[in-house]
Design an enzyme around this catalytic site. Sequence first.
Site, PDB file in Angstrom:
ATOM      1  N   HIS A 237       0.832  -1.203   0.000  1.00 40.63           N
ATOM      2  CA  HIS A 237       0.000   0.000   0.000  1.00 40.63           C
ATOM      3  C   HIS A 237       0.866   1.253   0.000  1.00 40.63           C
ATOM      4  O   HIS A 237       0.511   2.256  -0.647  1.00 40.63           O
ATOM      5  CB  HIS A 237      -0.961   0.044   1.185  1.00 40.63           C
ATOM      6  CG  HIS A 237      -1.853   1.243   1.097  1.00 40.63           C
ATOM      7  ND1 HIS A 237      -2.949   1.275   0.263  1.00 40.63           N
ATOM      8  CD2 HIS A 237      -1.776   2.471   1.664  1.00 40.63           C
ATOM      9  CE1 HIS A 237      -3.513   2.472   0.338  1.00 40.63           C
ATOM     10  NE2 HIS A 237      -2.811   3.214   1.187  1.00 40.63           N
ATOM     11  N   ASP A 241       0.573   4.197  -2.747  1.00 42.98           N
ATOM     12  CA  ASP A 241       0.521   5.635  -2.452  1.00 42.98           C
ATOM     13  C   ASP A 241       1.611   6.389  -3.212  1.00 42.98           C
ATOM     14  O   ASP A 241       1.369   7.465  -3.772  1.00 42.98           O
ATOM     15  CB  ASP A 241       0.716   5.882  -0.954  1.00 42.98           C
ATOM     16  CG  ASP A 241      -0.561   5.703  -0.144  1.00 42.98           C
ATOM     17  OD1 ASP A 241      -1.654   5.599  -0.742  1.00 42.98           O
ATOM     18  OD2 ASP A 241      -0.464   5.678   1.098  1.00 42.98           O
ATOM     19  N   HIS A 264       3.824  10.686   2.134  1.00 41.16           N
ATOM     20  CA  HIS A 264       3.364  11.672   1.154  1.00 41.16           C
ATOM     21  C   HIS A 264       4.253  12.917   1.115  1.00 41.16           C
ATOM     22  O   HIS A 264       4.572  13.424   0.037  1.00 41.16           O
ATOM     23  CB  HIS A 264       1.925  12.090   1.467  1.00 41.16           C
ATOM     24  CG  HIS A 264       0.947  10.971   1.460  1.00 41.16           C
ATOM     25  ND1 HIS A 264       0.730  10.179   0.353  1.00 41.16           N
ATOM     26  CD2 HIS A 264       0.108  10.499   2.426  1.00 41.16           C
ATOM     27  CE1 HIS A 264      -0.198   9.278   0.636  1.00 41.16           C
ATOM     28  NE2 HIS A 264      -0.576   9.449   1.885  1.00 41.16           N
TER      29      HIS A 264
END
Length: 309
Positions: A237, A241, A264
């Site tokens: 995951h 992302d 992020h």
Amino acid sequence: MLKQRTLKKEISATGVGLHSGDKVTLTLRPAAPDTGIVFRRIDLPDTAEFKVQPHLVTDTKLCSALECNGARVATIEHLMSALAGLGIDNIRIELNAGEVPIMDGSAGPFVFLLQQAGIVEQDAMKKFIRIKKTVEYREGDKWVRFDPYFGFKLDFTIDFNHPAVEHTGQRITIDFADNSYIKEISRARTFGFMHEVEALRSMGLARGGSLDNAIVLDEFRVLNSDGLRYDDEFVKHKMLDAIGDLYVLGHPLIGAFSAYKAGHYMNNQLLRALLADGDAWEYATFAKIEEAPGAFRNPIGLPPALQYV
């Protein structure tokens, strides 16, 4: 030539925002060549649509969020990841709220929507960003890096001190010349720890989060009754992302991306560092398909008659 791609027809879906808990309707529309990826908040009066760009990423604490002229769109990374995985260059994305719906916590539902809408090639050359030299961004022991590579390869390492995560793979390397985004990455769900969820809700966040759209862990184990979709779903995951975060460039990358304990914020800082160094990258197109990297020669989602050989 290797061509740009868009949708055959528009398609809509409704879900909830992970953090707001609001009901959201998402509509994906075809777009002309060289449009890029464009968001529009239809619930705001006289709001101009805006094209995704790294400098518009204004919030990376819990998700990737864009903001332009007062219009904010949060939690874009899973949809952006699906667009990257299917090679969509041009699309208009309309929302009636400030957050992309979380769906099941992965990119899988967005892949399904895009495939249901259909994918078509356009009479314009697909434009890539090719990495020409190493670019790195570090904070403490965390780092992210681009390296030159004739293809698209990612290497991601996480380091969570939790028994349910430690016994799964915490490092993954994927070369998209040999691996399938849809089969191996797209269904990996976001995850969170119960104590963090409780803290977020006390701050008015994670209102839409549930076991239906996230992997939730207590101190010792995964609480979801259906367990994991992949043995190494946690690190997959994080890679999902990252693929979405990198596609905020608006073009697919020819190069290698590596990350250690990143998220992020660091992904976006790496994009900014790349664009700030004009010697580190260049645009690339391919007049002959056979000259393109193998990762991009046979794009997923096209009708069989349009698949390249």
